[in-house]
Design an enzyme around this catalytic site. Structure first.
Site, mmCIF file in Angstrom:
data_model
loop_
_atom_site.group_PDB
_atom_site.id
_atom_site.type_symbol
_atom_site.label_atom_id
_atom_site.label_comp_id
_atom_site.label_asym_id
_atom_site.label_seq_id
_atom_site.Cartn_x
_atom_site.Cartn_y
_atom_site.Cartn_z
ATOM 1 N N ASN A 1 0.878 -1.172 0.000
ATOM 2 C CA ASN A 1 0.000 0.000 0.000
ATOM 3 C C ASN A 1 0.916 1.223 0.000
ATOM 4 O OD1 ASN A 1 -1.831 2.013 0.454
ATOM 5 N ND2 ASN A 1 -2.696 1.130 2.320
ATOM 6 N N ARG B 1 -2.696 -2.180 -3.204
ATOM 7 C CA ARG B 1 -3.940 -1.499 -2.875
ATOM 8 C C ARG B 1 -3.982 -0.184 -3.658
ATOM 9 N NH1 ARG B 1 -5.216 2.756 1.601
ATOM 10 N NH2 ARG B 1 -7.446 2.929 1.252
ATOM 11 N N GLU C 1 -8.260 -6.203 5.172
ATOM 12 C CA GLU C 1 -8.176 -5.779 3.777
ATOM 13 C C GLU C 1 -7.006 -6.454 3.049
ATOM 14 O OE1 GLU C 1 -8.812 -1.981 5.769
ATOM 15 O OE2 GLU C 1 -9.465 -1.233 3.815
ATOM 16 N N HIS D 1 -13.234 2.276 0.901
ATOM 17 C CA HIS D 1 -13.288 1.168 1.875
ATOM 18 C C HIS D 1 -13.944 -0.083 1.286
ATOM 19 C CE1 HIS D 1 -13.266 4.000 5.626
ATOM 20 N NE2 HIS D 1 -12.053 3.555 5.393
ATOM 21 N N ARG E 1 -11.695 14.265 9.708
ATOM 22 C CA ARG E 1 -12.490 14.717 8.556
ATOM 23 C C ARG E 1 -13.919 15.039 8.976
ATOM 24 N NH1 ARG E 1 -11.152 9.735 4.734
ATOM 25 N NH2 ARG E 1 -9.428 9.216 6.106
#
Ligand code: ADP
Length: 397
Positions: free
Chosen positions: A10, A90, A385, A179, A240
């Protein structure tokens, strides 16, 4: 028998996360992180057989390449290289082009790079990591797994913005969702737990980590999700803001705020951090609440209220529901946050299973509540993941 390991990468703008995953069990045989790329103290740390190591990356540039070179050394030194059969990357944004995992070649890397308009912080960094990895492991097949791909099944009514058509046709502005790998994984695991085929199961999947999103999953497919054109919309997150009146942006800019300052405020200084004035970390919020911190209390209330509102609104996207799935660092571990969300859903018949809620923590899956009215349970499923990236790479091999 030899193992089938997948090296999962990633690559971020200033970091590179990696793991060697056993594609049969999902266990990470080796995992680590390179960080502070572009700075003088660029470094790498990793874990192998329970032991932790670190390494200072020398030089002031090409840190992605240097980190991948070190990674090659590690997998050779630890004698993992014979068992690594693929590399899985990813990728945050696959736009409308990528609806599933694909095998990498230079043209795919160029496509990922071209999509960087939609995710400037991520896709450029992914392309750098992919090129470094393709140069370092030329003999290994490599794959790209997209965060957006799972959501490409959303119907037009869910992904279309209520805005002028040319904003979509000229700029690609629509809901993409993120996601996806996590929502995909936990819905499959949840169906297994309920002994139902996933194609006949419907869920609201609630991923609560530093980033957070909700996904309505009908018959195993994503039909709506709370993140949109960027991962800024939807739920309140660590830093966020989530959903916000767009008029606020114009108002702040009229007050003399620059585009960068607005972006920074909404991405980095909002969420748990902004509301509490204290921390972006849910654990810190919960601890401060116990000590009576008013800002932390409000942050907890705003967060849980908004999650519950999203879950309830997704009843519109589904015909039936088998379960609400909690996952991500907060969803998997925070008993009081799950409790408050379930309490807020009492009109939908949800009640907490107190024992189950107390037991489902630190990597344990379980049932934490139910609604007799809906015939649904609330459950915790730890996400993985990297495992999805490894499995999908192997499937394509
Ligand atoms: P990311 O989105 O960066 O992958 P994670 O899924 O690891 O993040 O989630 C990080 C969040 O999970 C943090 O807010 C952290 O405080 C929270 N978290 C982790 N453990 C617990 C816990 N025991 N109780 C409450 N929150 C927790």
């Amino acid at each position: 028998m030899s193992n089938s390991f997948v090296l999962v990468i990633n690559s971020g703008s200033s970091s590179l996360k990696f793991a060697v995953i056993d594609s049969a069990s999902g266990d990470a045989v080796l995992s680590g992180l390179g960080e502070c790329f572009g700075l003088e103290d660029a470094r790498m740390n990793w874990k192998f057989q329970g032991e932790k190591f670190d390494f200072a990356i020398q030089g002031t540039e090409n840190h992605h390449q240097l980190a991948v070179a070190k990674l090659v050394e590690l997998v050779k030194e630890y004698k993992l290289i014979e068992d690594v059969v693929a590399v899985g990357h990813r990728v945050v944004h696959g736009g409308e082009k990528f609806t599933k995992t694909v095998r990498l070649d230079e043209s795919i890397v160029a496509d990922v790079e071209a999509l960087s308009d939609l995710a400037p912080l991520h896709n450029l960094a992914h392309a750098i990591g992919m090129r470094a990895s393709m140069a370092a492991f030329p003999e290994l097949p490599q794959f790209a797994v997209f965060d957006t791909a799972f959501h490409q099944t959303m119907p037009a009514k869910a992904y279309t913005g209520a805005i002028a058509k040319e904003l979509y046709t000229d700029f690609g502005i629509r809901r993409y969702g993120f996601h996806g790998t996590s929502h995909y994984y936990v819905s499959r695991e949840a169906a297994k737990m309920l002994n139902k085929p996933v194609e006949e199961s419907s869920f609201v999947s609630v991923h609560l980590g530093n980033g957070a999103s909700v996904c309505a999953i009908k018959d195993g497919q994503s039909v709506d999700t709370s993140m949109g054109f960027t991962p800024l919309s939807g739920l309140m997150m660590g830093t966020r803001c989530g959903d916000l009146d767009p008029g606020i942006i114009e108002y702040l800019m009229k007050k003399g705020w620059s585009q960068e300052k607005v972006f920074e405020a909404l991405n980095k200084k909002s969420g748990f951090l902004g509301v509490s004035g204290l921390t972006s970390d849910a654990r810190g919020i919960l601890e401060a609440m116990e000590e009576g911190h008013e800002g932390a209390k409000l942050a907890f209330q705003v967060f849980t209220y908004r999650v519950a509102k999203y879950i309830a609104s997704y009843m519109v996207a589904l015909d039936s529901i088998d379960g609400i799935i909690f996952t991500g660092g907060i969803g998997e571990n925070s008993l009081p946050i799950r409790r408050e969300i379930l309490n807020s859903l009492k009109l939908l018949g949800f009640t907490e299973d107190e024992k189950g809620n107390e037991a489902a923590r630190f990597g344990a899956a379980g049932i934490v509540g139910k609604s007799e009215m809906l015939g649904a349970v609330a459950m915790v499923i730890p996400t993985n993941e990297e495992f999805v990236i490894a499995q999908q790479s192997i499937e394509l091999l």
